[in-house]
Each structure stands twice: as structure tokens, then as C-alpha cells.
Design a protein around this motif. Structure first.
Motif, PDB file in Angstrom:
ATOM      1  N   ALA A  18       0.866  -1.178   0.000  1.00 32.80           N
ATOM      2  CA  ALA A  18       0.000   0.000   0.000  1.00 32.80           C
ATOM      3  C   ALA A  18       0.904   1.229   0.000  1.00 32.80           C
ATOM      4  O   ALA A  18       1.682   1.430   0.929  1.00 32.80           O
ATOM      5  CB  ALA A  18      -0.908   0.019   1.219  1.00 32.80           C
ATOM      6  N   VAL A  19       0.815   2.020  -1.064  1.00 32.52           N
ATOM      7  CA  VAL A  19       1.630   3.223  -1.215  1.00 32.52           C
ATOM      8  C   VAL A  19       0.759   4.418  -0.838  1.00 32.52           C
ATOM      9  O   VAL A  19      -0.270   4.673  -1.483  1.00 32.52           O
ATOM     10  CB  VAL A  19       2.143   3.349  -2.663  1.00 32.52           C
ATOM     11  CG1 VAL A  19       2.804   4.705  -2.878  1.00 32.52           C
ATOM     12  CG2 VAL A  19       3.115   2.213  -2.978  1.00 32.52           C
ATOM     13  N   LEU A  20       1.156   5.150   0.200  1.00 37.12           N
ATOM     14  CA  LEU A  20       0.301   6.193   0.760  1.00 37.12           C
ATOM     15  C   LEU A  20       0.999   7.544   0.820  1.00 37.12           C
ATOM     16  O   LEU A  20       2.199   7.623   1.085  1.00 37.12           O
ATOM     17  CB  LEU A  20      -0.146   5.799   2.178  1.00 37.12           C
ATOM     18  CG  LEU A  20      -0.879   4.453   2.298  1.00 37.12           C
ATOM     19  CD1 LEU A  20      -1.155   4.143   3.763  1.00 37.12           C
ATOM     20  CD2 LEU A  20      -2.182   4.475   1.501  1.00 37.12           C
ATOM     21  N   ASN A  21       0.206   8.598   0.612  1.00 38.62           N
ATOM     22  CA  ASN A  21       0.690   9.976   0.690  1.00 38.62           C
ATOM     23  C   ASN A  21       0.733  10.399   2.156  1.00 38.62           C
ATOM     24  O   ASN A  21      -0.309  10.621   2.781  1.00 38.62           O
ATOM     25  CB  ASN A  21      -0.250  10.882  -0.112  1.00 38.62           C
ATOM     26  CG  ASN A  21       0.175  12.337  -0.101  1.00 38.62           C
ATOM     27  OD1 ASN A  21       1.065  12.740   0.637  1.00 38.62           O
ATOM     28  ND2 ASN A  21      -0.477  13.135  -0.928  1.00 38.62           N
ATOM     29  N   ALA A  22       1.928  10.505   2.702  1.00 38.72           N
ATOM     30  CA  ALA A  22       2.075  10.828   4.121  1.00 38.72           C
ATOM     31  C   ALA A  22       1.583  12.223   4.468  1.00 38.72           C
ATOM     32  O   ALA A  22       1.337  12.522   5.645  1.00 38.72           O
ATOM     33  CB  ALA A  22       3.547  10.693   4.526  1.00 38.72           C
ATOM     34  N   ASP A  23       1.418  13.089   3.485  1.00 38.95           N
ATOM     35  CA  ASP A  23       0.971  14.455   3.731  1.00 38.95           C
ATOM     36  C   ASP A  23      -0.541  14.602   3.678  1.00 38.95           C
ATOM     37  O   ASP A  23      -1.067  15.699   3.884  1.00 38.95           O
ATOM     38  CB  ASP A  23       1.621  15.419   2.728  1.00 38.95           C
ATOM     39  CG  ASP A  23       3.130  15.512   2.915  1.00 38.95           C
ATOM     40  OD1 ASP A  23       3.622  15.130   3.988  1.00 38.95           O
ATOM     41  OD2 ASP A  23       3.810  15.966   1.964  1.00 38.95           O
TER      42      ASP A  23
END
Length: 488
Positions: free
Chosen positions: A237-242
Motif C-alpha cells: 500500500a503506497v500512501l501519501n504521508a501528507d
């Protein structure tokens, strides 16, 4: 495949008993596509109910029908509880579960799906993969492109497309996954290896009603990655930390996590970002190494898209040098901050920005390029979320010097009524209101001078305009070119 064999994949459904056991040659949900030997699945849509076309399907040669209720047909009818779910199961089985033979990457989010998917595809191609792409602009198998009806097609079209990809030796498929498709189950049966999230901002509230429901729909891509740990073929799962929604998505998935961002702590980061009119440089910081990157793209949003594509590549174990070389060779995607050059002495930009957040992002980027006045031509689509209309108008009026409100795709709505909704958000502000989109574009370009910037927002790559149930040829970039040439 024999009908009885195909129906064995419908677990816990009423048994089918018949002396007939025809060969099924295709699965269709559109009666117009039915041919001899087809299995016709009746789907109840918003405006059309497939059950009403069962007899037409039978007359065209359908071998059997799947439905949720009794229908008027003299061929075998299989009654199921949920025909849309059955369609996904049957399509996956009929096409021999093609996604299990692919590295499948799904990208969801409000904005950035198209750009990120194209960037990721370029990286995989650079690494030697044979790729397929499914998204808003088109479907692509290797170098051949096909028109797309929806961002994410129905399950039968998806599985048929994946089968074509496998048969043409594609090994990696990258697709945009819309919230509608997730909520409606179109991607049931898709065996994703990597799921990526770009961002979550207001859109589609005409369908999802609330941001919480919209977020939940997006989360399905991550929760459906499965609960087991396959160490030979891990799920990511690739997630936008911002983006705050990433916290929720991380909670609903058991997949391995990989984060990217600019502001918050993340596995993949962009640091020392420097933007100019013709490109951007930044330090790409990853677990595999750090390198200064130069891309011929502008805008902070494009940096986020690159980071998302880089994170996907790292999850897929693509070598760092191959990945960075591909990133530096990236080109813009049609209709995404596309520069229109017809010899004028000021920038004209076409962009797909059609949400409050995306419009704000692209206007802020344009402001950094503007020495004089910033023009924006923008409208809002008909039969869609009405609450974003005054918000988008307010953003345009606050961030542009010369906001020009116009028609987008009014569809069945009166375009004047849509403009009235927009104008509710800018009472007392300075703006222009020109219903005809072509005239609005001509107006902005005719009044722009050297040092100014003209942004034409909302339709991007689209080559049509939908007005009153009809579709007309209309391409923002082509209209802008014509305006520049005629006015010169």
C-alpha cells in the motif's frame, strides 16, 4: 466454457438444473453486444435496467441469462441475489483469472491518478516491462491505445481487457481506480499487487453524499488487498504521508506500507524543491538512495505525482538508477498543465483541474509564472456535485486577476443555472461570466498581454463538450490555438 462449469464459480447461489448445457462464448451486460452463445447478465443501472432487455438478448442468440428476478425469455435463466457481483465473479472465471498472471497496480485518489499512472508506466517500460494502462484518457496495451468510456470500466470489460493484455505478453498493468468503481464492485476479482493513494479532496459528493463516504469508498482498494502475508509476492500500500486520509487507509489494510511526501516524515521524500517556468529540480530521498532530480514539469502537485510513481517503482523492486533515469525523461501528459504554443508571447495552459483543490494548486503554480495578470477560464460540470461550484468560483476570484466563468460539460443542466451557482460564491467580487466556452477562451486570450498567463481549466484532455444530451467536438487546446492564430 460450459454453462454449468462457469456457474460453479457462483458459490452459495441457487443451483441451476437444466437439460441444456450450452457453451458460453462471451459474457455481456449490454444486450446490443450479445451474439450467439453469449451469457447475458441483467444489470440494473441508474437509467436503464438490463432485465428489460432479456428478451432482446435471447432473440439475438444469448445462450442463457443471469438475473435478479424472473424475466421474459425462453432460454435458461439463472436467478442470483446480486447480478453485479455475479458479473464480476463470472467474468473473472470466464477469462481465466488474468490478473493473477499480471503485476497489477491500482492508483486511487481525487487528483493525480492519470499523471501518476503514466509516470509509473514510463518507469516500468524503462525497466524492460511490457505494460498495459487503464485510465481516464484511454486503455493502452503495449503501444496500442483504445478509447475509454469510464475511468474504471465495468468488471466484464476489465477482465476481458486484462485477458487481452496477458495474451499480448503484458506483464505489468497499471490502472486508475475510481471511487465509483470501488463502491459499485467493478474491480471485484482484481488481484492487486500494489495499491497507491494520491490525495483526497472534495469531488463526487453528488454520488457519495459525504466526504466520509467518499473516503470509505477509496479505502476499499486497500482493504481488498487481502489479509494474508505472501512473502514471495508481497502486497504493498503506497500512501501519501501528507494527506490525513492515509492514516485511515493504513488502518484498513494488512499490506506492507510505503509512504511518500514533502512535509511529513515518509519513506520517499522530495527535498530542496526549486521551481522555474520550464521545470523543477529536487532531491529524491529514498531507502535505495538519494539523487537530485530535474523534470520538465512545474507545480508542487507534479512533485507529488513523481513521488507516488517512485514509491510504486520501489515497491516493485525496480533498480534505483533505472527509476531515476526514467523520471528525468518524463514528459507531460496531455491536458495536465499542457502548454499551448502558437507563437504568442504569453503562456497559455490547459489543465484538467475540476475540483476546488486541483484548481487552487494549479492557480498557485501559475501565479509563480505570472509577471502581469493571471487569467483563468473555468466552469463546473452539470449533473455533478453542486456544492463545489461556489467554492471553485471563490478560489478563481481570489487567486486570479481575471476570472472568466463559463460552461464546462453542462450535460442535462442549464449552463446559465450552473454559472448562477458559481456566482453565489463570489458576490461583490470582480469576474467575467461568458456562457459559451469558445467565446470565453477567445476573450481571455484576446485580452492577455506579454507577462500575463492564461489558464484554461476543467476539461484538460477531453475532445468533446456535452450539452443538453448531445456531444459536440471541443478541445480546449485546439480552441486556444485557433484563438491565438486568429487574434494575431
Amino acid at each position: 466454457m460450459k454453462l454449468t462449469k462457469l456457474l460453479t464459480y457462483l458459490k452459495n447461489e441457487p443451483s441451476f438444473i437444466s437439460q441444456e448445457d450450452p457453451d458460453i462464448t462471451s459474457i455481456e451486460m449490454d444486450s446490443r453486444e450479445v451474439k450467439t452463445g453469449s451469457l447475458f447478465v441483467c444489470i440494473k443501472g441508474y437509467t436503464v435496467d438490463g432485465h428489460d432487455y432479456a428478451r432482446q438478448a435471447a432473440e439475438k442468440g444469448a445462450a442463457a441469462i443471469v438475473a435478479e428476478r424472473k424475466v421474459d425469455a425462453d432460454i435458461p435463466v439463472i436467478i442470483v441475489r446480486h447480478s453485479k457481483r455475479a458479473l464480476a465473479v463470472l467474468s473473472d472465471a470466464f477469462y481465466s483469472q488474468p490478473t493473477k498472471q499480471l503485476k497489477l497496480i491500482g492508483i486511487t485518489g481525487t487528483n493525480g491518478k492519470t499523471s501518476t499512472s503514466h509516470m509509473a508506466e514510463e518507469i516500468f517500460r524503462k525497466a524492460g516491462s511490457r505494460t498495459g494502462l487503464i485510465g481516464t484518457m484511454y486503455t493502452k496495451i503495449n503501444d496500442e491505445t483504445f478509447d475509454a468510456k469510464n475511468t474504471t470500466p465495468e468488471s466484464v470489460t476489465l477482465q476481458k481487457t486484462f485477458r487481452k493484455m496477458v495474451d499480448r505478453n503484458v506483464d505489468t498493468a497499471i490502472m486508475e481506480v475510481s471511487s465509483h468503481a470501488l463502491h459499485l464492485g467493478r474491480v471485484h476479482g482484481c488481484d492487486y499487487d500494489i495499491a497507491a493513494f494520491t490525495n483526497l479532496t472534495q469531488d463526487h459528493l453528488d454520488y457519495h453524499q459525504t466526504m466520509e463516504e467518499y473516503k470509505h469508498a477509496k479505502s476499499l482498494l486497500f482493504s481488498q488487498l487481502g489479509g494474508s502475508f505472501n512473502h514471495e509476492k508481497p502486497k504493498w500500500a503506497v500512501l501519501n504521508a501528507d494527506d490525513p486520509a492515509s492514516v485511515y487507509f493504513a488502518q484498513v489494510t494488512s499490506a506492507h506500507l510505503l509512504t511518500y511526501g514533502i512535509q511529513n516524515a515518509a519513506d520517499i521524500k522530495a527535498e530542496n524543491i526549486k521551481m522555474a517556468a520550464k521545470g523543477t529540480t529536487f532531491d529524491l530521498v529514498t531507502p535505495k538512495g538519494t539523487k537530485q532530480i530535474a523534470i520538465p514539469l512545474v507545480g508542487r502537485f507534479n512533485v507529488y505525482n513523481v513521488l507516488a510513481a517512485a514509491a510504486i517503482a520501489i515497491a516493485a523492486d525496480i533498480p534505483f538508477d533505472t527509476m531515476t533515469e526514467a523520471i528525468e525523461g518524463l514528459k507531460g501528459v496531455r491536458g495536465r498543465f499542457e502548454l499551448v504554443d502558437a507563437g504568442q508571447d504569453f503562456p497559455v495552459i490547459v489543465d484538467y483541474a475540476h475540483t476546488p483543490d486541483s484548481l487552487e494548486n494549479v492557480l498557485n503554480t501559475c501565479r509563480g509564472m505570472t509577471e502581469g495578470k493571471l487569467f483563468v477560464v473555468v466552469g463546473c460540470g452539470g449533473d455533478r456535485d453542486k456544492t463545489k461550484r461556489p467554492k471553485m468560483a471563490k478560489i478563481a476570484a481570489e487567486l486570479a486577476d481575471e476570472p472568466v466563468f463559463t460552461a464546462d460539460n453542462p450535460r442535462s443542466e442549464n449552463p446559465v443555472a450552473i454559472l448562477n451557482d458559481m456566482e453565489e460564491g463570489v458576490k461583490g467580487a470582480y469576474y467575467h461570466s461568458i456562457v459559451n466556452r469558445e467565446q470565453a477562451i477567445f476573450f481571455a486570450i484576446a485580452n492577455a498581454k506579454k507577462g500575463d498567463v492564461v489558464l484554461i481549466a476543467g476539461k484538460g484532455h477531453e475532445t468533446y463538450q456535452q450539452i443538453g444530451g448531445q456531444t459536440f467536438d471541443f478541445d480546449d487546446a485546439e480552441v486556444a490555438k485557433r484563438a491565438i492564430l486568429e487574434l494575431k
